[in-house]
Scaffold this motif. Structure first.
Motif, mmCIF file in Angstrom:
data_model
loop_
_atom_site.group_PDB
_atom_site.id
_atom_site.type_symbol
_atom_site.label_atom_id
_atom_site.label_comp_id
_atom_site.label_asym_id
_atom_site.label_seq_id
_atom_site.Cartn_x
_atom_site.Cartn_y
_atom_site.Cartn_z
ATOM 1 N N GLY A 3 0.809 -1.212 0.000
ATOM 2 C CA GLY A 3 0.000 0.000 0.000
ATOM 3 C C GLY A 3 0.838 1.256 0.000
ATOM 4 N N GLN A 4 0.244 2.328 -0.539
ATOM 5 C CA GLN A 4 0.889 3.631 -0.623
ATOM 6 C C GLN A 4 0.128 4.631 0.242
ATOM 7 N N ASN A 26 -6.216 0.492 -2.046
ATOM 8 C CA ASN A 26 -4.969 0.906 -1.405
ATOM 9 C C ASN A 26 -5.016 0.621 0.095
ATOM 10 N N GLY A 31 -2.136 0.357 2.774
ATOM 11 C CA GLY A 31 -1.806 1.770 2.638
ATOM 12 C C GLY A 31 -2.797 2.664 3.368
ATOM 13 N N SER A 33 -5.379 5.997 2.634
ATOM 14 C CA SER A 33 -6.036 6.817 1.618
ATOM 15 C C SER A 33 -6.692 8.020 2.287
#
Length: 248
Positions: A3-4, A26, A31, A33
Motif C-alpha cells: 500500500g501507498q 490501497n 496503505g 487513503s
C-alpha cells in the motif's frame, strides 16, 4: 502490492466514491487513503464522511466558498498545507481537460488552484506560514475519470463497497434524480431503468440511474475495451511511466 499513501484532492465530494475503488484497494493493501475536498456543504459533509468511512478513506475539508474559488495566494496555501501534512506518494485529482468542459461552477479555478498547490508544495513557498511543515514533492499524479485514460484499475473486488458508498450520498442522489428526469424522456428512462416510472422519490430515481450509469462506465473500462476485469476505474497518469523493465 504494498500500500501507498494516496491523497485525493477533490472539489465537490462525490469524487471520493468515483475513484473510491482505487482508494479502497490501497487501504486493503495496507496503505492509507486520504481525501481533501474544497467545496462540500454542511448538509453534504456528513454523507461524504459516511461514504469515506465505507471505503476506509480519511476525510478533510478546506471549506472554500462556492462561486468564490480563485487562484489567490491564500487559496494555494490551503492546498500546499494539505499536501505537506499528508505527504502522499500519489495524488489523485480531477482531469484538467474535463474540468474545462464541465459546466459545474468553480471546477476551472479549482483545477488551476490544485495544480499550483501541488507544484508549490515541493518548493520554498509559504514556509513562514507553516514552519512546522517541510516541502513535499509529488512523484506521481493521476487524473480521475479522464477524457483520454492511459490506466485502468481493477475494482471488481471492491465494487460492492463503491455501490454502498454511492448510496450514502443522499443529497447527490436526490439532485441526480431531478436532473435525469428532466434530461431524459420518459421512454429513455424506462429503457435505462425498467420500472423507473414506479419510483416515487428523487433519491430512488437518482440512485437507480447512477447504478445503471456506474455499471456501464466501469464495465466499459474493465471489460468492453478488450479488458480483463469485470469493473475498472479509469485514470490518466501525468507524464511517462518510468520502469526498470517492461511489465505485462
Amino acid at each position: 502490492m504494498e500500500g501507498q499513501k494516496v491523497l485525493l484532492l477533490g472539489v465537490y465530494g462525490m469524487e471520493v466514491v468515483e475513484c473510491g475503488g482505487a482508494l479502497a484497494k490501497n487501504v486493503k493493501s495496507g496503505g492509507e487513503s486520504f481525501a481533501s475536498i474544497m467545496l462540500s456543504s454542511e448538509k453534504s459533509q456528513p454523507q461524504v464522511n459516511k461514504a469515506a468511512e465505507v471505503l476506509g478513506v480519511k476525510m478533510h475539508y478546506t471549506n472554500f466558498k462556492s462561486g468564490y474559488v480563485d487562484v489567490s495566494v491564500e487559496a494555494k496555501e490551503k492546498i500546499v498545507r494539505v499536501v505537506r501534512e499528508v505527504k502522499p506518494d500519489i495524488i489523485i485529482t480531477q482531469d484538467p481537460e474535463h474540468s474545462f468542459h464541465d459546466l459545474d461552477p468553480d471546477r476551472r479555478q479549482a483545477m488551476i488552484t490544485i495544480l499550483e498547490g501541488i507544484a508549490l508544495a515541493g518548493r520554498d513557498f509559504a514556509l513562514d506560514k507553516m514552519p512546522e511543515l517541510e516541502p513535499h514533492s509529488i512523484p506521481t499524479i493521476y487524473y480521475m475519470t479522464p477524457h483520454s485514460p492511459n490506466t485502468v484499475v481493477d475494482v471488481s473486488d471492491v465494487w460492492n463497497l463503491k455501490q454502498e458508498a454511492m448510496g450514502v450520498l443522499e443529497s447527490q442522489m436526490e439532485f441526480s434524480g431531478r436532473h435525469f428526469e428532466h434530461a431524459l424522456t420518459d421512454e429513455n428512462l424506462e429503457h435505462l431503468v425498467p420500472g423507473f416510472s414506479s419510483l416515487t422519490s428523487d433519491y430512488e430515481k437518482g440512485r437507480a440511474v447512477h447504478k445503471a450509469l456506474d455499471q456501464a462506465v466501469h464495465v466499459y473500462h474493465g471489460l468492453a475495451t478488450h479488458g480483463h476485469y469485470a469493473f475498472a476505474e479509469a485514470f490518466k497518469r501525468e507524464g511517462n511511466f518510468h520502469l526498470q523493465e517492461l511489465i505485462k
